[in-house]
Design a protein around this motif. Sequence first.
Motif, mmCIF file in Angstrom:
data_model
loop_
_atom_site.group_PDB
_atom_site.id
_atom_site.type_symbol
_atom_site.label_atom_id
_atom_site.label_comp_id
_atom_site.label_asym_id
_atom_site.label_seq_id
_atom_site.Cartn_x
_atom_site.Cartn_y
_atom_site.Cartn_z
ATOM 1 N N VAL A 191 6.086 10.335 1.297
ATOM 2 C CA VAL A 191 5.245 9.314 0.806
ATOM 3 C C VAL A 191 5.712 7.830 1.272
ATOM 4 O O VAL A 191 7.210 7.806 1.413
ATOM 5 C CB VAL A 191 5.412 9.012 -0.723
ATOM 6 C CG1 VAL A 191 4.613 7.796 -1.193
ATOM 7 C CG2 VAL A 191 4.704 10.208 -1.317
ATOM 8 N N GLN A 226 -0.710 13.195 -7.147
ATOM 9 C CA GLN A 226 -0.794 11.955 -6.331
ATOM 10 C C GLN A 226 -1.200 10.619 -7.161
ATOM 11 O O GLN A 226 -0.707 9.769 -7.016
ATOM 12 C CB GLN A 226 -1.821 12.091 -5.154
ATOM 13 C CG GLN A 226 -1.344 13.257 -4.456
ATOM 14 C CD GLN A 226 -2.196 13.851 -3.311
ATOM 15 O OE1 GLN A 226 -3.198 12.689 -3.187
ATOM 16 N NE2 GLN A 226 -2.229 15.009 -2.758
ATOM 17 N N LYS A 252 0.868 5.392 0.812
ATOM 18 C CA LYS A 252 0.097 6.576 1.633
ATOM 19 C C LYS A 252 1.098 7.824 1.475
ATOM 20 O O LYS A 252 2.403 8.008 1.756
ATOM 21 C CB LYS A 252 -0.016 6.200 3.076
ATOM 22 C CG LYS A 252 -0.674 7.287 3.873
ATOM 23 C CD LYS A 252 -1.046 6.960 5.075
ATOM 24 C CE LYS A 252 -1.788 7.816 5.991
ATOM 25 N NZ LYS A 252 -2.049 7.358 7.354
ATOM 26 N N GLN A 289 0.931 7.341 -7.919
ATOM 27 C CA GLN A 289 0.285 6.151 -7.688
ATOM 28 C C GLN A 289 -0.060 5.083 -8.608
ATOM 29 O O GLN A 289 0.437 3.984 -8.569
ATOM 30 C CB GLN A 289 -0.940 6.235 -7.013
ATOM 31 C CG GLN A 289 -1.560 5.017 -6.420
ATOM 32 C CD GLN A 289 -2.770 5.154 -5.745
ATOM 33 O OE1 GLN A 289 -3.922 6.150 -6.042
ATOM 34 N NE2 GLN A 289 -3.308 4.383 -4.880
ATOM 35 N N HIS A 329 9.239 -1.054 4.421
ATOM 36 C CA HIS A 329 8.819 -0.051 3.848
ATOM 37 C C HIS A 329 9.611 1.012 3.433
ATOM 38 O O HIS A 329 10.638 0.977 3.856
ATOM 39 C CB HIS A 329 7.610 0.499 4.680
ATOM 40 C CG HIS A 329 7.924 0.985 6.030
ATOM 41 N ND1 HIS A 329 8.429 0.262 7.143
ATOM 42 C CD2 HIS A 329 8.265 2.387 6.396
ATOM 43 C CE1 HIS A 329 8.717 0.792 8.202
ATOM 44 N NE2 HIS A 329 8.838 2.414 7.859
ATOM 45 N N TYR A 381 0.787 -1.100 -0.063
ATOM 46 C CA TYR A 381 0.154 -0.037 0.037
ATOM 47 C C TYR A 381 0.784 1.197 -0.075
ATOM 48 O O TYR A 381 2.018 1.090 0.359
ATOM 49 C CB TYR A 381 -0.857 -0.151 1.359
ATOM 50 C CG TYR A 381 -0.393 0.316 2.613
ATOM 51 C CD1 TYR A 381 -0.084 1.685 2.848
ATOM 52 C CD2 TYR A 381 0.015 -0.621 3.348
ATOM 53 C CE1 TYR A 381 0.167 1.957 4.248
ATOM 54 C CE2 TYR A 381 0.754 -0.262 4.704
ATOM 55 C CZ TYR A 381 0.708 0.946 4.868
ATOM 56 O OH TYR A 381 1.097 1.313 6.185
ATOM 57 N N ILE A 427 1.701 11.066 3.316
ATOM 58 C CA ILE A 427 1.551 11.362 4.596
ATOM 59 C C ILE A 427 1.467 12.902 4.492
ATOM 60 O O ILE A 427 1.979 13.749 3.930
ATOM 61 C CB ILE A 427 3.003 11.150 5.240
ATOM 62 C CG1 ILE A 427 3.270 9.674 5.260
ATOM 63 C CG2 ILE A 427 2.833 11.257 6.839
ATOM 64 C CD1 ILE A 427 2.452 8.517 5.791
#
Length: 158
Positions: free
Chosen positions: A70, A138, A5, A142, A115, A3, A7
Amino acid sequence: MAYMKFIGLGAPDKYKDSTAFSDIISYCCQPSKAIHIGLSHLSSIHTAASEMEAVSQRARQSSGKKLCHVVIAFDHREAQRFPLETFIQIAEICNKYFSDRFQILYAIHNEPCIHIHLVWNRVSYVDFKRFLNRYQDQYQFQSFVYHLLQGYHITLWK
């Protein structure tokens, strides 16, 4: 399954203070956490925060959010399936996505699961324009990560 994200999106005051660069770089690069670190357009992790701040000041863009952060996290099965070198390759490719215009660093942590932290200056060292970090920006990143991970047979959770 991995995943990703961004931040600080829901926190309007995050990364705006004068210590934002040094705080996040110190966190990401802690020897007790970081198992690998990479830099683009930065001399060292020890000078990275001041180098990013210098670009922002030269551009007269020291206010507002100073950086983007990220995290791309992988589950334990992926950590067992791949050697560290694979995650370094993924981090390097993600790093190159931004490094043609922005100072960027990445740090790979392995706790609680492996990560990657990507941190980049929102002000371009090339033309001093700000990375706007809009939904479209974004989504494009992604999508880039989604297709990159497919090459490793890793699914990015959307």
